[in-house]
Design an enzyme around this catalytic site. Structure first.
Site: not given
Ligand SMILES: *[C@@H]1O[C@H](CO)[C@@H](O)[C@H](O)[C@H]1NC(C)=O
Ligand SMILES: *[C@@H]1O[C@H](CO)[C@@H](O)[C@H](O)[C@H]1NC(C)=O
Ligand SMILES: *[C@@H]1O[C@H](CO)[C@@H](O)[C@H](O)[C@H]1NC(C)=O
Ligand SMILES: *[C@@H]1O[C@H](CO)[C@@H](O)[C@H](O)[C@H]1NC(C)=O
Ligand SMILES: *[C@@H]1O[C@H](CO)[C@@H](O)[C@H](O)[C@H]1NC(C)=O
Ligand SMILES: *[C@@H]1O[C@H](CO)[C@@H](O)[C@H](O)[C@H]1NC(C)=O
Ligand SMILES: *[C@@H]1O[C@H](CO)[C@@H](O)[C@H](O)[C@H]1NC(C)=O
Ligand SMILES: *[C@@H]1O[C@H](CO)[C@@H](O)[C@H](O)[C@H]1NC(C)=O
Ligand SMILES: *[C@@H]1O[C@H](CO)[C@@H](O)[C@H](O)[C@H]1NC(C)=O
Ligand SMILES: *[C@@H]1O[C@H](CO)[C@@H](O)[C@H](O)[C@H]1NC(C)=O
Length: 663
Positions: A202, A278
């Site tokens: 991320e 995710e």
């Protein structure tokens, strides 16, 4: 690995038509490695192939470092039994390189050694017929202390973690060299289970679009013989900030609006497979929050939206687990002021995942299995779902022994003398790696205090302070959520407290500072995080110098060697350690320690720090796997305020406020 002939394949396809789950089906590995391995995971078209065969990745996250190794095979078999064909894990740098240059990949002598044999974990994953998506960081977020970065990095003045900073990259290279000695031989094309590696994590959420840094990491991976597919992982709302579009595969993180998110992802790159890296099955809890859950209906709906898109998908988390010890991270409230916004995460990482923290299967597990059976056209042999063991309780333990915190400080042998306050990270201990975890005490002796002497801590306390004058606690006992806005906690800037009503000569002042964990998320300015006290401390306006510093790390060997236990003298408004022992013929059940009657502190089982107690909730029971128990057991609770008479157990998690908090 058994070879698998074409004749058998067609027979098994027929068998499948006749009866599902047939023993005649190939295993996952038999199916994908039939005829030998010539190529790994390939993303050069709008669908994945593995060894030249189409594959949809049905993966689930299981962090080995959050589950005792005694349970790895059980959890991995449960993942496979639900029909998943892959497991995804992060790797925790701060546990593997616990001090600078000192490593533990299992049996390395750190307190977490039973959680760290990553090679063993990957081999079991393969034995249990799962491929592996490997996220080696170095930064992993994961709601994990400092996002997985070792705290000792902060000893380097001016270090800029998660950037192209040479000093930081030097440490990454040194660690990756050790890590990839283990990982590189376990790549799919070398006969192992790892089919892909993630680069950073991320990175888009840092708002620091730095492709040079990502390229540096890729270079280090390649130098370490990484040959399988590489990818990045970001919420599509972050755009391409953390990615190298059309260079390495981009994947998406989200838990809602599957179509919009995946359309966005596909807009960032051309001719690539769609992968949800995710899909959040639940959520984690910060202290003071209400426990988070996601209903099975919502979970199932979004999962089906993803599968029908169609997209490969990793469920984060598939296996609920635990932030044992001091490993929980912290988030922050972006609306907050500096430290006000710190949001420490609780010890449990159950996450409301399909497999719970204690290994039980919940309704989301079956929902997952049903949808995979529906959407995976490739039928392979699955094991039966292993039976889940029941959790239970042990008899209440009456507490009869105590050591006052002030006694521990008094008798601590190697107090560090320092003119100025030093943060935990910068203490000259642990082979010059500083203090990673726990508490630090700043003691000032021989003070002359005027009546109503006022202590002022400039800046912020990092993150909670207990003030003792001549061994007596001055802070009020925590009794409401609002207390966190007052002296003693991280939210209040330049906080003060009156030390004494009467004038005192030769007084001893102790500032006991608890580190409630480092931020693990977001913009890079949040990654300069020293703990302890670092700004000035004044009494009646005079800056105090010449401290004695005591690091209270609560390491296993220290906890096991504590001496000076005595009868309970005072358990009200007194920071102290309490000890209870119990014997069991066979530690045969996993359990939870019920901490509703305690206020704030930590629980230690047979020397191992289990986790944090904090009456502000929501977690009020700490998972205790039987793997941490023996025949003769010792439980120690360090309580900051007021102790209970008993240590009690629970067969289930408990959520809410502790009993000391006024509702
Ligand atoms: C897929 O693309 C990569 C570069 O992105 C290239 O190195 C590789 O050879 C390609 N594989 C195939 C099978 O075309
Ligand atoms: C692999 O998947 C693609 C895209 O769905 C499809 O066009 C192709 O026919 C598949 N190949 C095989 C061998 O099933
Ligand atoms: C200190 O760390 C170095 C590596 O940085 C290691 O070689 C050495 O053995 C360590 N010393 C002790 C006493 O642990
Ligand atoms: C990479 O592989 C080559 C060839 O197998 C080997 O000589 C080299 O030592 C490996 N490098 C690392 C860092 O493992
Ligand atoms: C899941 O499915 C199995 C087999 O059908 C069943 O025995 C079990 O009760 C189900 N569990 C849950 C939590 O729904
Ligand atoms: C303690 O403080 C008093 C008053 O400031 C001073 O006279 C004395 O020397 C100090 N004692 C020690 C041991 O530092
Ligand atoms: C001490 O703290 C109180 C409450 O936050 C504040 O009102 C007061 O101004 C502070 N006093 C000093 C001297 O900083
Ligand atoms: C000052 O306090 C210390 C610590 O409590 C004690 O050991 C010492 O005897 C005291 N000194 C005097 C002069 O009272
Ligand atoms: C604070 O504790 C966290 C773990 O909870 C650790 O990562 C960090 O390094 C500690 N900070 C200091 C200054 O000790
Ligand atoms: C107690 O401390 C000694 C010396 O530091 C250490 O060797 C020993 O392992 C410790 N005992 C336990 C039970 O950890």
């Amino acid at each position: 690995m058994a070879r698998y002939s074409l004749v058998l394949l067609s027979l098994s396809t027929l068998a499948l038509a006749l009866s599902a789950n047939s023993e005649d089906l190939p295993t996952n590995y038999e199916y994908y490695t039939d005829g030998g391995i010539s190529s790994g995971l390939n993303a050069n078209q709008t669908y994945f192939t593995l060894n030249g065969k189409n594959i949809t990745i049905f993966s689930g996250t299981f962090h080995y470092f959050r589950v005792h190794s005694a349970y790895w095979r059980d959890r991995l078999r449960k993942i496979r039994a639900a029909g998943l064909n892959a497991v995804e894990t992060y790797v925790s740098w701060n546990l593997h390189e616990f001090y600078s240059g000192q490593y533990d990949f299992g049996k390395g002598g750190s307190d977490f050694q039973d959680f760290l044999d990553v090679e063993q974990f990957l081999k079991i994953a393969q034995e249990e017929d799962l491929f592996v998506l490997l996220r080696s960081g170095p930064y992993i977020c994961a709601e994990w202390e400092f996002g997985g970065l070792p705290a000792w990095l902060l000893r380097e003045d001016g270090i800029k973690v998660r950037t192209n900073d040479e000093v930081y990259l030097g440490y990454v290279s040194r660690y990756f060299k050790e890590l990839f000695k283990i990982l590189a031989p376990l790549q799919f094309t070398n006969g192992g289970p790892i089919i892909a590696f993630q680069v950073e994590n991320e990175y888009g959420n840092t708002y620091n679009s730095d492709s040079d840094y990502l390229h540096s990491l890729i270079k280090i991976l390649k130098e370490n013989n990484v040959t399988e597919l590489l990818y990045t992982s970001d919420p599509p709302s972050a755009g391409t900030r953390g990615a190298l579009p059309n260079e390495i595969l981009m994947t998406a993180n989200f838990n809602t609006d599957a179509k919009d998110n995946l359309d966005k992802l596909n807009g960032f790159q051309t001719n690539k497979p769609t992968m949800t890296m995710e899909y959040w099955s639940g959520w984690f809890d910060h202290f003071t929050e209400t426990h988070h859950t996601v209903s099975v209906e919502t979970y199932q709906q979004v999962y089906e939206d993803i599968l029908s898109y169609p997209s490969s998908v990793n469920i984060y988390m598939f296996v609920g687990s635990t932030n044992f010890g001091f490993t929980a991270g912290a988030g922050y409230d972006s609306e907050g002021l500096e430290n006000w916004g710190l949001q420490p995460t609780v010890t449990s990482y159950d996450y409301d995942a399909p497999i719970s923290e204690s290994g039980a299967i919940i309704d989301k597990y079956n929902a997952t299995a049903e949808l995979i059976a529906k959407y995976n056209p490739i039928k392979t042999r699955l094991p039966d779902v292993p039976a889940s063991e029941q959790t239970g309780v042990y008899a209440d333990i009456e507490i009869k022994q105590q050591i006052l915190l002030s006694e521990i400080i008094d008798s601590y042998p190697d107090k560090i003398a320092s003119e100025n306050l030093i943060s935990m990270e910068k203490l000259p201990i642990n082979n010059n790696s500083g203090q990673n975890f726990g508490y630090v005490v700043y003691r000032k002796t021989n003070l002359t205090l005027n009546s109503n002497a006022l202590l002022l801590i400039s800046g912020y306390v990092r993150d909670h302070v207990l003030v003792l004058v001549n061994g007596k606690l001055i802070n009020p006992v925590l009794s409401s959520l609002d207390d966190l806005n007052n002296f003693g906690y991280w939210r209040l800037k330049d906080s003060n407290i009156t030390l004494t009503d009467e004038a005192l000569q030769n007084a001893t002042l102790d500032l006991v500072v608890e580190n409630l964990s480092r931020n693990n998320f977001g913009t890079l300015d949040r990654f300069q995080q020293f703990k302890g006290l670092i700004d000035e401390v004044l009494i009646d306006g005079v800056s105090i110098k010449n401290w004695e510093i005591v690091p209270l790390e609560f390491k296993k060997s220290w906890n096991r060697n504590l001496t000076g236990w005595h009868e309970i003298q005072n358990k009200v408004a007194t920071p102290a350690l309490y000890r209870g022992t119990f014997e069991v013929a066979v530690p045969d059940v996993d359990t939870y320690i019920n901490v509703q009657d305690w206020v704030k502190g930590i629980v230690i089982v047979n020397g191992f720090v289990l986790g944090r107690v904090f009456a502000v909730g929501p977690q009020q029971a700490l998972y205790l796997p039987k793997a941490l128990l023996a025949v003769n057991n010792e439980i120690i609770i360090f309580e900051h305020f007021t102790a209970s008479d008993y240590i009690k157990f629970s067969a289930d998690p408990i959520y809410g406020l502790g009993n000391s908090i006024k509702q």
